[in-house]
Design a protein around this motif. Structure first.
Motif, PDB file in Angstrom:
ATOM      1  N   ASN A   1      -3.165  -7.237   1.528  1.00  0.00           N
ATOM      2  CA  ASN A   1      -1.624  -6.781   1.931  1.00  0.00           C
ATOM      3  C   ASN A   1      -0.472  -7.675   2.939  1.00  0.00           C
ATOM      4  O   ASN A   1      -0.516  -7.441   4.227  1.00  0.00           O
ATOM      5  CB  ASN A   1      -2.079  -5.190   2.738  1.00  0.00           C
ATOM      6  N   ASP A  56       8.901  -0.769   7.397  1.00  0.00           N
ATOM      7  CA  ASP A  56       9.266  -0.649   5.937  1.00  0.00           C
ATOM      8  C   ASP A  56      10.314   0.686   5.484  1.00  0.00           C
ATOM      9  O   ASP A  56      10.620   0.956   6.285  1.00  0.00           O
ATOM     10  CB  ASP A  56       7.990  -0.465   5.550  1.00  0.00           C
ATOM     11  N   THR A  68       1.947  -6.765   5.969  1.00  0.00           N
ATOM     12  CA  THR A  68       3.056  -6.337   4.683  1.00  0.00           C
ATOM     13  C   THR A  68       2.880  -4.683   4.509  1.00  0.00           C
ATOM     14  O   THR A  68       1.761  -4.607   4.702  1.00  0.00           O
ATOM     15  CB  THR A  68       3.223  -6.790   3.470  1.00  0.00           C
ATOM     16  N   GLN A  69       3.220  -4.120   3.590  1.00  0.00           N
ATOM     17  CA  GLN A  69       2.610  -2.744   2.876  1.00  0.00           C
ATOM     18  C   GLN A  69       1.608  -2.894   1.884  1.00  0.00           C
ATOM     19  O   GLN A  69       1.759  -4.400   1.608  1.00  0.00           O
ATOM     20  CB  GLN A  69       3.628  -1.578   3.030  1.00  0.00           C
ATOM     21  N   THR A  70       1.523  -1.713   1.838  1.00  0.00           N
ATOM     22  CA  THR A  70      -0.058  -2.064   0.625  1.00  0.00           C
ATOM     23  C   THR A  70       1.056  -2.523  -0.583  1.00  0.00           C
ATOM     24  O   THR A  70       1.903  -2.611  -1.098  1.00  0.00           O
ATOM     25  CB  THR A  70      -0.320  -0.523   0.013  1.00  0.00           C
ATOM     26  N   SER A 101       9.079  -3.729   2.540  1.00  0.00           N
ATOM     27  CA  SER A 101       8.688  -4.522   3.888  1.00  0.00           C
ATOM     28  C   SER A 101       9.991  -5.763   4.462  1.00  0.00           C
ATOM     29  O   SER A 101      10.102  -6.529   3.669  1.00  0.00           O
ATOM     30  CB  SER A 101       7.496  -4.434   4.192  1.00  0.00           C
ATOM     31  N   LEU A 110      11.428   3.325   1.790  1.00  0.00           N
ATOM     32  CA  LEU A 110      10.519   3.894   0.977  1.00  0.00           C
ATOM     33  C   LEU A 110      11.377   3.785   0.042  1.00  0.00           C
ATOM     34  O   LEU A 110      12.501   4.238   0.140  1.00  0.00           O
ATOM     35  CB  LEU A 110      10.616   5.139   1.101  1.00  0.00           C
ATOM     36  N   GLN A 137       8.200  -6.372  -1.480  1.00  0.00           N
ATOM     37  CA  GLN A 137       8.663  -5.276  -2.216  1.00  0.00           C
ATOM     38  C   GLN A 137       6.634  -4.795  -2.710  1.00  0.00           C
ATOM     39  O   GLN A 137       6.445  -6.117  -2.483  1.00  0.00           O
ATOM     40  CB  GLN A 137       9.329  -5.532  -3.831  1.00  0.00           C
ATOM     41  N   THR A 138       6.768  -4.032  -2.825  1.00  0.00           N
ATOM     42  CA  THR A 138       5.374  -3.483  -2.571  1.00  0.00           C
ATOM     43  C   THR A 138       4.794  -2.925  -4.251  1.00  0.00           C
ATOM     44  O   THR A 138       6.025  -1.562  -4.568  1.00  0.00           O
ATOM     45  CB  THR A 138       4.679  -2.520  -2.081  1.00  0.00           C
ATOM     46  N   HIS A 197       6.074  -5.877  10.341  1.00  0.00           N
ATOM     47  CA  HIS A 197       6.872  -5.305   8.966  1.00  0.00           C
ATOM     48  C   HIS A 197       7.796  -4.618   9.391  1.00  0.00           C
ATOM     49  O   HIS A 197       6.803  -3.517  10.688  1.00  0.00           O
ATOM     50  CB  HIS A 197       5.394  -5.407   7.540  1.00  0.00           C
ATOM     51  N   GLY A 230       2.404   2.504  -3.355  1.00  0.00           N
ATOM     52  CA  GLY A 230       3.253   2.635  -2.890  1.00  0.00           C
ATOM     53  C   GLY A 230       4.834   3.056  -2.754  1.00  0.00           C
ATOM     54  O   GLY A 230       4.951   4.016  -2.159  1.00  0.00           O
ATOM     55  N   TRP A 252       7.342   0.472  -1.773  1.00  0.00           N
ATOM     56  CA  TRP A 252       8.397   0.234  -0.096  1.00  0.00           C
ATOM     57  C   TRP A 252       8.642  -0.772  -0.480  1.00  0.00           C
ATOM     58  O   TRP A 252       8.059  -1.808  -1.208  1.00  0.00           O
ATOM     59  CB  TRP A 252       6.819   0.398   1.199  1.00  0.00           C
TER      60      TRP A 252
END
Length: 577
Positions: free
Chosen positions: A316, A383, A337-339, A368, A385, A360-361, A381, A364, A366
């Motif tokens: 992450n 975030d 970062t996000q997940t 970041s 959605l 980008q994730t 970070h 999830g 997101w």
């Protein structure tokens, strides 16, 4: 002796100037100066202008500029002022922006070494308050993914290349004009292609393609300059290669590659280029526990040497490796970062002259944003959605307001994927997320003006549908693009309303609004839209769902034709007893 001292003084002063200017040079075995291949940062300053405006000053930031570097506008040189090794400026004549168009801007440096930088886009059009897109699917080869856009045949039209994973090939679509393309042409590559990058790897002025492969190869297809490509050249990398990026990491005027490696542990491989489309043996750097997914290039500490940022899925995090200027890198430092980070892009999102990161994730949903401090470090970070399972990310000014925006696809295999856009505020934050339906299994995204109307368009490659979705930017904005009616009993009905607004600067002609697709008889449409909609004016479209069978209606669309573009409103409902 006096002449020698004078000579050494000149050499000392020259070297001092070079260091202060941030210019990084290599030398040949004979000791001659070699110019690096320049690298351009997004955005241009400014990155857009209204048609019919006066001459203006264009500033371009980046890395590896020399006193003889030249800014190119659609392949033609502008009179360029060298500011530092990281900044150039030029005056753009009013004649270059007389009509709405999109220009390609790059930097060239002469030999020995030297070459052409990556390309940035300049929008010649009036700014818009938002950005909206139509959609048109085009059937192509098997398993399309990871599209890239560029002018492969020098006709100033934006072409497409993408991976055809089902065919173990690269597919080329040459732009025929007005948003249409010639028949696809395939070039064989290794069995399991992944990332794709466009650049000039043999410095002949023609754009080439490099693709990574799960089986441990990097393949380069040298371009002939006419839209055709030579047979692939393979160089060893490592198994489970994913994203890749190009840059001149040792300043020798030959493009190198960085490749993200997924397993058994997260690594980035650096392959120094030989200048002919082949590469030296890779050198690996550990960046985390497992699954490096993407790599981006930029000078994050502003020392005139290119650095790397690598996304690490299981950690992450994004790992930043500072370059030493000789093709080697320091150990990576991770930033959270996000997940499950997937892909990333480097650009200046808050207009402070320092490169930032957007990540980008895959989990999830997101994006970041990590703002850069200019010394190789990054802030925590922030975030935003978006959809779940996203692959591919682009930063570009979609609405010509002078601020970088974000655009990305959201992957879905069972129903239409979507493209999400976020409009940038110029301070590193983003607002007004909008979603636009595309084909199933969207993987990767490309941007450019594909229909020559001066507006930024979007293309996604849809691996499940075996299509690409061409999304022309339009001035007719729908308040929604997906209407869900839920479960309705047979004999009953339900209504949903959509607002159509003209956000453009000219009157919008509405040719027709028509329901299409299997099951369209269960839907009906009424509206109060005039034949012409004035700028800033809206009208209402009402869709009624009255099921006739106890089935799920999944393939119905309302088709809005404004004589310039077509937008699709996706309809979904289920009839029950």
């Amino acid at each position: 002796m006096k002449l020698f001292r004078n000579f050494m003084s000149v050499v000392f002063l020259s070297l001092t100037w070079m260091l202060l200017a941030g210019v990084s040079y290599s030398r040949t075995a004979a000791g001659n100066q070699v110019n690096p291949i320049p690298f351009a940062n997004a955005p241009l300053l400014p990155d857009s202008a209204a048609p019919g405006g006066p001459d203006f000053k264009l500033t371009l930031n980046g890395t590896g500029f020399v006193a003889t570097s030249v800014i190119q506008w659609n392949g033609k040189a502008l009179t360029t002022t060298f500011v530092t090794g990281s900044q150039l400026s030029a005056v753009v004549p009013a004649a270059n922006i007389s009509v709405a168009a999109m220009a390609s801007v790059s930097v060239t440096s002469p030999g020995p070494g030297g070459g052409t930088s990556n390309t940035l886009l300049f929008d010649v059009r009036e700014p818009f308050s938002s950005a909206s897109f139509g959609a048109a699917p085009l059937s192509v080869t098997t398993g399309p993914s990871y599209p890239v856009s560029a002018d492969f045949n020098g006709d100033l039209k934006t072409d497409l290349a993408f991976v055809a994973s089902g065919d173990s090939a690269i597919t080329i679509l040459l732009n025929a004009g007005n948003g249409t393309f010639q028949s696809p042409v395939e070039y064989p590559i290794a069995a399991n292609p992944e990332g794709l990058v466009v650049a000039d790897f043999n410095n002949d002025g023609n754009l080439d393609l490099a693709v990574s492969d799960h089986d441990g190869f990097v393949s380069v297809l040298l371009g002939n300059g006419d839209g055709t490509f030579q047979a692939k050249k393979d160089s060893n990398s490592a198994p489970f290669a994913l994203g890749l990026a190009a840059g001149d990491f040792n300043g020798d005027g030959k493009l190198d590659l960085a490749v993200a490696i997924s397993n058994p542990k997260a690594q980035v491989l650096v392959l120094l280029g030989n200048g002919d489309g082949s590469f030296q043996s890779p050198v690996s750097y550990d960046v985390g526990s497992s699954r490096a997914t993407d790599v981006v290039v930029g000078d994050f500490n502003e020392d005139g040497k290119l650095d790397l940022a690598v996304t690490v899925f299981l950690d992450n995090a994004v790992s930043v490796l500072l370059g030493k200027g000789d093709g080697t890198f320091e150990n990576g430092i991770q930033y959270a970062t996000q997940t499950g980070p997937g892909s990333a892009i480097a650009a200046d999102f808050n207009n402070d002259g320092k490169l930032d990161l957007a990540v980008q994730t895959e989990l999830g949903g997101w994006v970041s944003i990590l703002l850069g401090h200019g010394d190789g470090t990054f802030a925590s970070h922030a975030d935003f959605l978006t959809g779940v399972g996203i692959y591919g990310l682009q930063a570009i000014d979609l609405n010509a307001d002078g601020q970088l925006d974000l655009v990305m696809p959201n992957y879905s295999a069972r129903k239409p994927s979507t493209v999400s856009t976020f409009l940038g505020k110029g301070d590193g934050t983003f607002v007004n997320r909008s979603d636009f339906p595309v084909g199933r299994g969207s993987e990767g995204i490309a941007v450019g003006d594909f229909n020559d109307d001066g507006r930024t368009d979007v293309v996604t490659a849809n691996s499940v549908d075996n299509t690409i979705s061409i999304l022309p930017q339009v001035t007719a904005v729908l308040s929604q693009t997906y209407l869900k009616f839920g479960k309705i009993k047979l004999g009953d009905s339900s209504q949903r309303k959509v607002v159509l607004t003209n956000i453009g600067h000219e009157r919008l002609k509405v040719k027709h609004i028509k329901l299409t697709g299997s099951g369209s008889e269960a839907f009906s449409e009424t509206d109060n839209c005039p034949t012409e909609i004035a700028p800033g004016v809206a009208c209402k479209i009402v869709i009624t769902f009255r099921p006739t069978s106890a089935v799920s209606y999944r393939h119905v669309r309302a088709k809005i034709d404004d004589s310039v573009s077509i937008q699709l409103l996706y309809l979904h409902g289920t009839g029950i007893r």
